[in-house]
Design a protein around this motif. Structure first.
Motif, PDB file in Angstrom:
ATOM      1  N   LEU A 151       1.333  46.371 -57.529  1.00  0.00           N
ATOM      2  CA  LEU A 151       1.164  46.412 -56.072  1.00  0.00           C
ATOM      3  C   LEU A 151       0.034  47.349 -55.688  1.00  0.00           C
ATOM      4  O   LEU A 151      -0.791  47.020 -54.813  1.00  0.00           O
ATOM      5  CB  LEU A 151       2.468  46.860 -55.419  1.00  0.00           C
ATOM      6  N   ASP A 152      -0.037  48.516 -56.312  1.00  0.00           N
ATOM      7  CA  ASP A 152      -1.087  49.473 -55.966  1.00  0.00           C
ATOM      8  C   ASP A 152      -2.475  48.899 -56.226  1.00  0.00           C
ATOM      9  O   ASP A 152      -3.407  49.089 -55.433  1.00  0.00           O
ATOM     10  CB  ASP A 152      -0.898  50.772 -56.751  1.00  0.00           C
ATOM     11  N   ARG A 153      -2.638  48.168 -57.335  1.00  0.00           N
ATOM     12  CA  ARG A 153      -3.934  47.552 -57.621  1.00  0.00           C
ATOM     13  C   ARG A 153      -4.242  46.443 -56.605  1.00  0.00           C
ATOM     14  O   ARG A 153      -5.395  46.271 -56.194  1.00  0.00           O
ATOM     15  CB  ARG A 153      -3.964  46.994 -59.038  1.00  0.00           C
ATOM     16  N   LEU A 154      -3.228  45.710 -56.215  1.00  0.00           N
ATOM     17  CA  LEU A 154      -3.413  44.676 -55.198  1.00  0.00           C
ATOM     18  C   LEU A 154      -3.894  45.282 -53.886  1.00  0.00           C
ATOM     19  O   LEU A 154      -4.865  44.803 -53.273  1.00  0.00           O
ATOM     20  CB  LEU A 154      -2.102  43.921 -54.987  1.00  0.00           C
ATOM     21  N   LEU A 155      -3.250  46.356 -53.454  1.00  0.00           N
ATOM     22  CA  LEU A 155      -3.637  46.995 -52.199  1.00  0.00           C
ATOM     23  C   LEU A 155      -5.036  47.614 -52.304  1.00  0.00           C
ATOM     24  O   LEU A 155      -5.800  47.609 -51.326  1.00  0.00           O
ATOM     25  CB  LEU A 155      -2.605  48.061 -51.816  1.00  0.00           C
ATOM     26  N   ALA A 156      -5.379  48.142 -53.473  1.00  0.00           N
ATOM     27  CA  ALA A 156      -6.720  48.698 -53.665  1.00  0.00           C
ATOM     28  C   ALA A 156      -7.792  47.621 -53.627  1.00  0.00           C
ATOM     29  O   ALA A 156      -8.982  47.915 -53.431  1.00  0.00           O
ATOM     30  CB  ALA A 156      -6.785  49.457 -54.997  1.00  0.00           C
ATOM     31  N   SER A 157      -7.396  46.369 -53.808  1.00  0.00           N
ATOM     32  CA  SER A 157      -8.341  45.252 -53.828  1.00  0.00           C
ATOM     33  C   SER A 157      -8.647  44.694 -52.443  1.00  0.00           C
ATOM     34  O   SER A 157      -9.640  43.969 -52.279  1.00  0.00           O
ATOM     35  CB  SER A 157      -7.782  44.118 -54.713  1.00  0.00           C
ATOM     36  N   VAL A 158      -7.828  45.008 -51.466  1.00  0.00           N
ATOM     37  CA  VAL A 158      -7.972  44.412 -50.127  1.00  0.00           C
ATOM     38  C   VAL A 158      -9.362  44.638 -49.529  1.00  0.00           C
ATOM     39  O   VAL A 158      -9.934  43.727 -48.913  1.00  0.00           O
ATOM     40  CB  VAL A 158      -6.856  44.937 -49.196  1.00  0.00           C
ATOM     41  N   PRO A 159      -9.976  45.812 -49.681  1.00  0.00           N
ATOM     42  CA  PRO A 159     -11.317  45.997 -49.096  1.00  0.00           C
ATOM     43  C   PRO A 159     -12.388  45.076 -49.694  1.00  0.00           C
ATOM     44  O   PRO A 159     -13.473  44.950 -49.113  1.00  0.00           O
ATOM     45  CB  PRO A 159     -11.639  47.464 -49.407  1.00  0.00           C
ATOM     46  N   TYR A 160     -12.096  44.430 -50.815  1.00  0.00           N
ATOM     47  CA  TYR A 160     -13.090  43.588 -51.489  1.00  0.00           C
ATOM     48  C   TYR A 160     -12.848  42.100 -51.224  1.00  0.00           C
ATOM     49  O   TYR A 160     -13.310  41.245 -51.969  1.00  0.00           O
ATOM     50  CB  TYR A 160     -13.073  43.880 -52.988  1.00  0.00           C
ATOM     51  N   TYR A 260       4.325  39.726 -53.056  1.00  0.00           N
ATOM     52  CA  TYR A 260       3.145  40.584 -53.118  1.00  0.00           C
ATOM     53  C   TYR A 260       2.133  40.215 -52.026  1.00  0.00           C
ATOM     54  O   TYR A 260       1.480  41.089 -51.443  1.00  0.00           O
ATOM     55  CB  TYR A 260       2.492  40.481 -54.492  1.00  0.00           C
ATOM     56  N   ALA A 261       1.990  38.928 -51.754  1.00  0.00           N
ATOM     57  CA  ALA A 261       1.074  38.504 -50.701  1.00  0.00           C
ATOM     58  C   ALA A 261       1.497  39.085 -49.355  1.00  0.00           C
ATOM     59  O   ALA A 261       0.668  39.568 -48.572  1.00  0.00           O
ATOM     60  CB  ALA A 261       1.018  36.978 -50.632  1.00  0.00           C
ATOM     61  N   ALA A 262       2.792  39.036 -49.087  1.00  0.00           N
ATOM     62  CA  ALA A 262       3.292  39.625 -47.846  1.00  0.00           C
ATOM     63  C   ALA A 262       3.056  41.130 -47.825  1.00  0.00           C
ATOM     64  O   ALA A 262       2.693  41.704 -46.783  1.00  0.00           O
ATOM     65  CB  ALA A 262       4.775  39.308 -47.688  1.00  0.00           C
ATOM     66  N   ALA A 263       3.247  41.786 -48.984  1.00  0.00           N
ATOM     67  CA  ALA A 263       3.030  43.229 -49.056  1.00  0.00           C
ATOM     68  C   ALA A 263       1.578  43.603 -48.803  1.00  0.00           C
ATOM     69  O   ALA A 263       1.280  44.689 -48.294  1.00  0.00           O
ATOM     70  CB  ALA A 263       3.467  43.753 -50.424  1.00  0.00           C
ATOM     71  N   ALA A 264       0.656  42.694 -49.157  1.00  0.00           N
ATOM     72  CA  ALA A 264      -0.773  42.939 -48.940  1.00  0.00           C
ATOM     73  C   ALA A 264      -1.207  42.604 -47.518  1.00  0.00           C
ATOM     74  O   ALA A 264      -2.394  42.729 -47.198  1.00  0.00           O
ATOM     75  CB  ALA A 264      -1.597  42.131 -49.936  1.00  0.00           C
ATOM     76  N   GLY A 265      -0.270  42.167 -46.672  1.00  0.00           N
ATOM     77  CA  GLY A 265      -0.592  41.889 -45.281  1.00  0.00           C
ATOM     78  C   GLY A 265      -1.173  40.523 -45.016  1.00  0.00           C
ATOM     79  O   GLY A 265      -1.702  40.272 -43.924  1.00  0.00           O
ATOM     80  N   ILE A 314       9.095  46.904 -51.620  1.00  0.00           N
ATOM     81  CA  ILE A 314       8.859  46.755 -53.059  1.00  0.00           C
ATOM     82  C   ILE A 314       8.798  48.105 -53.753  1.00  0.00           C
ATOM     83  O   ILE A 314       9.362  48.282 -54.838  1.00  0.00           O
ATOM     84  CB  ILE A 314       7.543  45.979 -53.307  1.00  0.00           C
ATOM     85  N   SER A 315       8.130  49.071 -53.155  1.00  0.00           N
ATOM     86  CA  SER A 315       7.842  50.336 -53.831  1.00  0.00           C
ATOM     87  C   SER A 315       8.184  51.537 -52.958  1.00  0.00           C
ATOM     88  O   SER A 315       7.859  51.562 -51.774  1.00  0.00           O
ATOM     89  CB  SER A 315       6.355  50.395 -54.208  1.00  0.00           C
ATOM     90  N   SER A 316       8.817  52.512 -53.573  1.00  0.00           N
ATOM     91  CA  SER A 316       9.060  53.793 -52.900  1.00  0.00           C
ATOM     92  C   SER A 316       7.910  54.771 -53.094  1.00  0.00           C
ATOM     93  O   SER A 316       7.947  55.879 -52.548  1.00  0.00           O
ATOM     94  CB  SER A 316      10.347  54.435 -53.433  1.00  0.00           C
ATOM     95  N   CYS A 317       6.918  54.379 -53.889  1.00  0.00           N
ATOM     96  CA  CYS A 317       5.807  55.281 -54.216  1.00  0.00           C
ATOM     97  C   CYS A 317       4.487  54.541 -54.048  1.00  0.00           C
ATOM     98  O   CYS A 317       3.656  54.527 -54.965  1.00  0.00           O
ATOM     99  CB  CYS A 317       5.931  55.796 -55.639  1.00  0.00           C
ATOM    100  N   VAL A 318       4.272  53.916 -52.911  1.00  0.00           N
ATOM    101  CA  VAL A 318       3.059  53.130 -52.706  1.00  0.00           C
ATOM    102  C   VAL A 318       1.834  54.015 -52.902  1.00  0.00           C
ATOM    103  O   VAL A 318       1.708  55.072 -52.286  1.00  0.00           O
ATOM    104  CB  VAL A 318       3.051  52.491 -51.306  1.00  0.00           C
ATOM    105  N   GLY A 319       0.940  53.580 -53.784  1.00  0.00           N
ATOM    106  CA  GLY A 319      -0.274  54.325 -54.079  1.00  0.00           C
ATOM    107  C   GLY A 319      -0.117  55.352 -55.191  1.00  0.00           C
ATOM    108  O   GLY A 319      -1.118  55.864 -55.690  1.00  0.00           O
ATOM    109  N   GLY A 320       1.113  55.659 -55.584  1.00  0.00           N
ATOM    110  CA  GLY A 320       1.319  56.711 -56.583  1.00  0.00           C
ATOM    111  C   GLY A 320       1.929  56.246 -57.881  1.00  0.00           C
ATOM    112  O   GLY A 320       2.324  57.073 -58.722  1.00  0.00           O
ATOM    113  N   ALA A 321       1.993  54.936 -58.095  1.00  0.00           N
ATOM    114  CA  ALA A 321       2.688  54.424 -59.285  1.00  0.00           C
ATOM    115  C   ALA A 321       1.986  54.806 -60.581  1.00  0.00           C
ATOM    116  O   ALA A 321       2.642  55.128 -61.577  1.00  0.00           O
ATOM    117  CB  ALA A 321       2.820  52.904 -59.194  1.00  0.00           C
TER     118      ALA A 321
END
Length: 354
Positions: A151-160, A260-265, A314-321
């Motif tokens: 999930l963290d990698r997916l969210l990091a990909s959104v700007p691209y 995951y798609a929903a989590a990415a907005g 999905i995650s209690s540690c978004v960005g910190g996994a």
């Protein structure tokens, strides 16, 4: 890293940047079982692959796994993590008189011969820890609530997003619909394969993301033959996250990709499924409560909606996994962690199967 199937392998590949550059550590791979495509996937990673019969004869400083298959045959402390969105399953299983929920934290999965298999059981969410305490309390000391690296990698990909769209050949004025499917007979691909053509008939660009088990069962040639040639078919090993980020809308089922798609907005709609299939309160259930159900013959993707709160569900540690998982890895290795920061890298550009 023990890889019984491609799904587990793709999740483990997200862990490689956490430790493979450390000169004190060598990462080896082994393939357990004969699932079609798994050996090719692992060799494609470029690492050294040990035959299973050799792997079971050695003791390792750490065994990394995203499945419990074969772990009782390996020697060394085990770090186990889920290979989908969370450790809790989204489906219920039928039984006489109704259905019952299933999850990946049951005693029969975690314990062999009275012993908890894993030294560290990575959980994505604190809710999973409560389930574990009820289902297998002897495994609680091994639990590590570390979040979800995928999930963290997916969210990091959104700007691209624009970068991924260009790589897929999607123009700025075109609408891309990514259609995700898990692998059962009730999935998008299994029950609503006409949806792909119906979307094309509406003038949409369509990308297909299929569970690796679909490829393992049918083979790439047959999968490609069954889908309209205009569909951008994403390979099973990587590219699905980029295709999700690139999409204007995602149509999916109860599989992890939709969650995951929903989590990415991304705006999401879902395909029809039988009543009673979903575990109440599970991640897929949360999506199906909010997202509109499409008519597979006349899909209206403009009705897709953003489902709020899925990343935190999905995650209690978004960005910190990555940081939390690396701490657990090095604790089991008995080594001091490297001083460098833990990378959260965006995914690479997608490719399609010709």
């Amino acid at each position: 890293m023990v890889v019984p199937h491609v799904v587990a392998g793709t999740r483990l590949a997200d862990l490689l940047p956490l430790l493979e550059t450390d000169h004190r550590v060598q990462v080896l791979f082994t393939v357990h079982g004969a699932t079609h495509g798994t050996e090719e996937f692992v060799r494609g990673l470029g690492g050294h692959v040990l035959p299973w019969h050799q792997a079971v004869g050695h003791r390792f400083d750490l065994v990394l796994a995203a499945s419990h298959r074969g772990l009782d045959e390996l020697h060394g402390p085990v770090l186990a993590l889920p290979h989908g969105a969370g450790a809790l399953k989204s489906r219920s299983k039928p039984r006489r008189g109704g259905t019952f929920p299933v999850h990946g934290l049951s005693r029969d999965r975690l314990v062999r011969d009275g012993r908890v298999l894993a030294s560290a059981i990575v959980l994505a969410h604190h809710d999973e820890l409560r389930v574990l305490a009820e289902a297998c309390p002897e495994a609680v000391p091994a639990a590590v609530v570390a979040g979800d690296v995928c999930l963290d990698r997916l969210l990091a990909s959104v700007p691209y997003r624009d970068h991924y769209r260009r790589a897929l050949g999607v123009g700025p004025d075109e609408r891309l619909v990514t259609v995700s499917s898990t692998w059962t007979r009730h999935s998008t691909f299994g029950a609503h394969i006409g949806l792909y053509g119906a979307l094309l008939d509406r003038g949409e660009r369509v990308a297909a993301v299929l569970h690796p088990n679909v490829w393992s069962v049918h083979g790439s040639r047959q999968v490609r033959a069954w889908l309209p040639r205009e569909v951008l078919v994403v390979p099973p090993d990587e590219g699905w996250r980029a295709a999700v980020v690139a999409a204007d809308a995602v149509v999916g089922d109860f599989g992890s990709t939709t969650q995951y798609a929903a989590a990415a907005g991304r705006p999401v709609s879902v395909v029809p499924i039988p009543d009673g299939l979903l575990r109440p309160g599970g991640l897929a259930d949360l999506v199906y409560r909010v997202a509109p159900v499409v008519d597979p013959d006349r899909p209206r993707v403009e009705d897709a909606v953003v489902v709020p709160g899925l990343a935190d569900a999905i995650s209690s540690c978004v960005g910190g996994a990555g940081a939390a998982t690396r701490r657990a890895v090095y604790r089991l290795l008995g080594l001091a962690e490297p001083a460098r920061a833990v990378p959260v890298s965006p995914v690479g550009v997608p490719r399609v199967v010709g």
